[in-house]
Design a protein around this motif. Structure first.
Motif, PDB file in Angstrom:
ATOM      1  N   LYS A   1      71.687  80.503 116.783  1.00  0.00           N
ATOM      2  CA  LYS A   1      71.622  81.128 115.456  1.00  0.00           C
ATOM      3  C   LYS A   1      71.594  80.065 114.359  1.00  0.00           C
ATOM      4  CE  LYS A   1      73.946  85.431 116.793  1.00  0.00           C
ATOM      5  NZ  LYS A   1      75.178  86.262 116.651  1.00  0.00           N
ATOM      6  N   LEU A   2      72.308  78.973 114.602  1.00  0.00           N
ATOM      7  CA  LEU A   2      72.313  77.875 113.640  1.00  0.00           C
ATOM      8  C   LEU A   2      70.919  77.251 113.536  1.00  0.00           C
ATOM      9  CD1 LEU A   2      74.349  76.377 111.808  1.00  0.00           C
ATOM     10  CD2 LEU A   2      74.656  74.726 113.672  1.00  0.00           C
ATOM     11  N   LEU A   3      70.261  77.115 114.670  1.00  0.00           N
ATOM     12  CA  LEU A   3      68.881  76.609 114.670  1.00  0.00           C
ATOM     13  C   LEU A   3      67.956  77.545 113.900  1.00  0.00           C
ATOM     14  CD1 LEU A   3      68.306  75.377 118.340  1.00  0.00           C
ATOM     15  CD2 LEU A   3      68.220  73.973 116.285  1.00  0.00           C
ATOM     16  N   LEU A   4      68.170  78.837 114.082  1.00  0.00           N
ATOM     17  CA  LEU A   4      67.337  79.830 113.410  1.00  0.00           C
ATOM     18  C   LEU A   4      67.505  79.752 111.895  1.00  0.00           C
ATOM     19  CD1 LEU A   4      65.349  82.001 114.369  1.00  0.00           C
ATOM     20  CD2 LEU A   4      67.209  83.663 114.254  1.00  0.00           C
ATOM     21  N   GLU A   5      68.721  79.423 111.463  1.00  0.00           N
ATOM     22  CA  GLU A   5      68.998  79.329 110.026  1.00  0.00           C
ATOM     23  C   GLU A   5      68.434  78.055 109.415  1.00  0.00           C
ATOM     24  OE1 GLU A   5      70.453  81.471 107.946  1.00  0.00           O
ATOM     25  OE2 GLU A   5      70.645  82.954 109.555  1.00  0.00           O
ATOM     26  N   ASN A   6      68.259  77.034 110.219  1.00  0.00           N
ATOM     27  CA  ASN A   6      67.847  75.725 109.684  1.00  0.00           C
ATOM     28  C   ASN A   6      66.472  75.305 110.186  1.00  0.00           C
ATOM     29  OD1 ASN A   6      70.383  74.843 108.168  1.00  0.00           O
ATOM     30  ND2 ASN A   6      71.236  75.358 110.166  1.00  0.00           N
ATOM     31  N   GLU A   7      66.395  74.785 111.402  1.00  0.00           N
ATOM     32  CA  GLU A   7      65.129  74.267 111.915  1.00  0.00           C
ATOM     33  C   GLU A   7      64.048  75.333 112.056  1.00  0.00           C
ATOM     34  OE1 GLU A   7      68.129  71.206 112.820  1.00  0.00           O
ATOM     35  OE2 GLU A   7      68.061  73.383 113.049  1.00  0.00           O
ATOM     36  N   LEU A   8      64.445  76.592 112.247  1.00  0.00           N
ATOM     37  CA  LEU A   8      63.459  77.658 112.468  1.00  0.00           C
ATOM     38  C   LEU A   8      63.429  78.662 111.314  1.00  0.00           C
ATOM     39  CD1 LEU A   8      64.128  78.364 116.252  1.00  0.00           C
ATOM     40  CD2 LEU A   8      62.264  77.038 115.252  1.00  0.00           C
ATOM     41  N   GLN A   9      63.839  78.235 110.139  1.00  0.00           N
ATOM     42  CA  GLN A   9      63.897  79.190 109.023  1.00  0.00           C
ATOM     43  C   GLN A   9      62.525  79.716 108.629  1.00  0.00           C
ATOM     44  OE1 GLN A   9      64.931  77.373 105.168  1.00  0.00           O
ATOM     45  NE2 GLN A   9      65.064  75.410 106.245  1.00  0.00           N
ATOM     46  N   ASN A  10      61.444  78.997 108.978  1.00  0.00           N
ATOM     47  CA  ASN A  10      60.099  79.495 108.676  1.00  0.00           C
ATOM     48  C   ASN A  10      59.714  80.700 109.541  1.00  0.00           C
ATOM     49  OD1 ASN A  10      60.010  77.606 110.949  1.00  0.00           O
ATOM     50  ND2 ASN A  10      57.802  77.909 110.917  1.00  0.00           N
ATOM     51  N   ILE A  11      60.513  80.966 110.590  1.00  0.00           N
ATOM     52  CA  ILE A  11      60.218  82.098 111.475  1.00  0.00           C
ATOM     53  C   ILE A  11      61.056  83.312 111.100  1.00  0.00           C
ATOM     54  CG2 ILE A  11      60.280  82.904 113.893  1.00  0.00           C
ATOM     55  CD1 ILE A  11      59.692  80.106 114.783  1.00  0.00           C
ATOM     56  N   LYS A  12      62.129  83.116 110.381  1.00  0.00           N
ATOM     57  CA  LYS A  12      63.044  84.214 110.049  1.00  0.00           C
ATOM     58  C   LYS A  12      62.315  85.348 109.313  1.00  0.00           C
ATOM     59  CE  LYS A  12      67.001  83.597 108.333  1.00  0.00           C
ATOM     60  NZ  LYS A  12      68.027  83.164 107.369  1.00  0.00           N
TER      61      LYS A  12
END
Length: 229
Positions: free
Chosen positions: A218-229
């Motif tokens: 979830k931390l990755l999703l918030e930072n490194e993958l925020q363009n996918i959110k």
């Protein structure tokens, strides 16, 4: 003279497969991975995508059409637009874990030298004639220092024997190191800190099922993958 061999029969009728889309089979998984990893790849020609992913041009055409039909890609006169990205990521994660990942597993190992556990962060810094990258827990630890790895995931384009030799590992079916085959062109993305792309780190963490790893995902999703959110 007194033996007759009589061969008869018909081929079994195969049932038509339903709900089988190329988009979430092996070639589609590789293509979607390249797009999720680098959205700019969506604007490349089919020939350029084929060169980057190793997928045949005809297959790329079919997968792209299916992604349009599934409402993941909007094609305009000038470009392609990626839509419904969180849903696409969720479907890709399931397809990768079910279809592709089991085919990538080379061997389970363990470090032969306990000192390797202490210094694992520096192990991949002097690799020669190989592309060997951390995935899963160690990759997450290198990116945000949120985890202390209990299981080590390695993706490589060399044999498990050569990998074991270079990194000081020995085969162990119950070992805490899993070696998998690299399934993408390593030139496709820049490997920061000797890790696989964040999309794959996220997927490996989700696959583990451990609460701490899911928090890291979830931390990755918030930072490194925020363009996918």
């Amino acid at each position: 003279d007194d033996l007759l061999i009589y061969i008869t029969g018909q081929k079994a009728v195969k049932a038509d497969k339903t709900n089988q889309t190329r988009a979430f089979q092996e070639v589609g998984i590789k293509l979607i991975f390249s797009i999720l990893t680098n959205p700019d790849n969506l604007q490349l020609s089919y020939r350029e995508l084929a060169e980057k992913t190793g997928v045949a041009i005809g297959s790329i055409s079919n997968v792209m059409k299916e992604l349009e039909d599934l409402n993941f890609i909007l094609k305009t006169d000038t470009k392609r637009i990626l839509k419904n990205k969180p849903e696409l990521l969720d479907r890709w994660v399931v397809a990768y874990l079910d279809v592709l990942r089991p085919r990538l597993i080379k061997r389970r190992m363990r470090f032969g030298d306990k000192a390797k556990y202490i210094n694992w962060k520096t192990l991949l810094q002097n690799q020669t004639n190989a592309v060997t990258l951390w995935g899963g827990e160690p990759a997450a630890a290198l990116l945000n220092d949120f985890l202390k790895p209990a299981q080590y995931t390695i993706y490589t384009n060399i044999s498990w024997q050569e990998c074991a030799k270079q990194l000081g590992m020995v085969p162990d079916e119950n070992g805490d190191i899993e070696i998998l085959n690299l399934f993408w062109n390593p030139e496709m993305v820049v490997a920061e800190k000797h890790t696989v792309p964040p999309v794959l780190i996220y997927t490996d963490l989700i696959n583990s099922g451990f609460d701490r790893n899911i928090e890291a995902a979830k931390l990755l999703l918030e930072n490194e993958l925020q363009n996918i959110k």
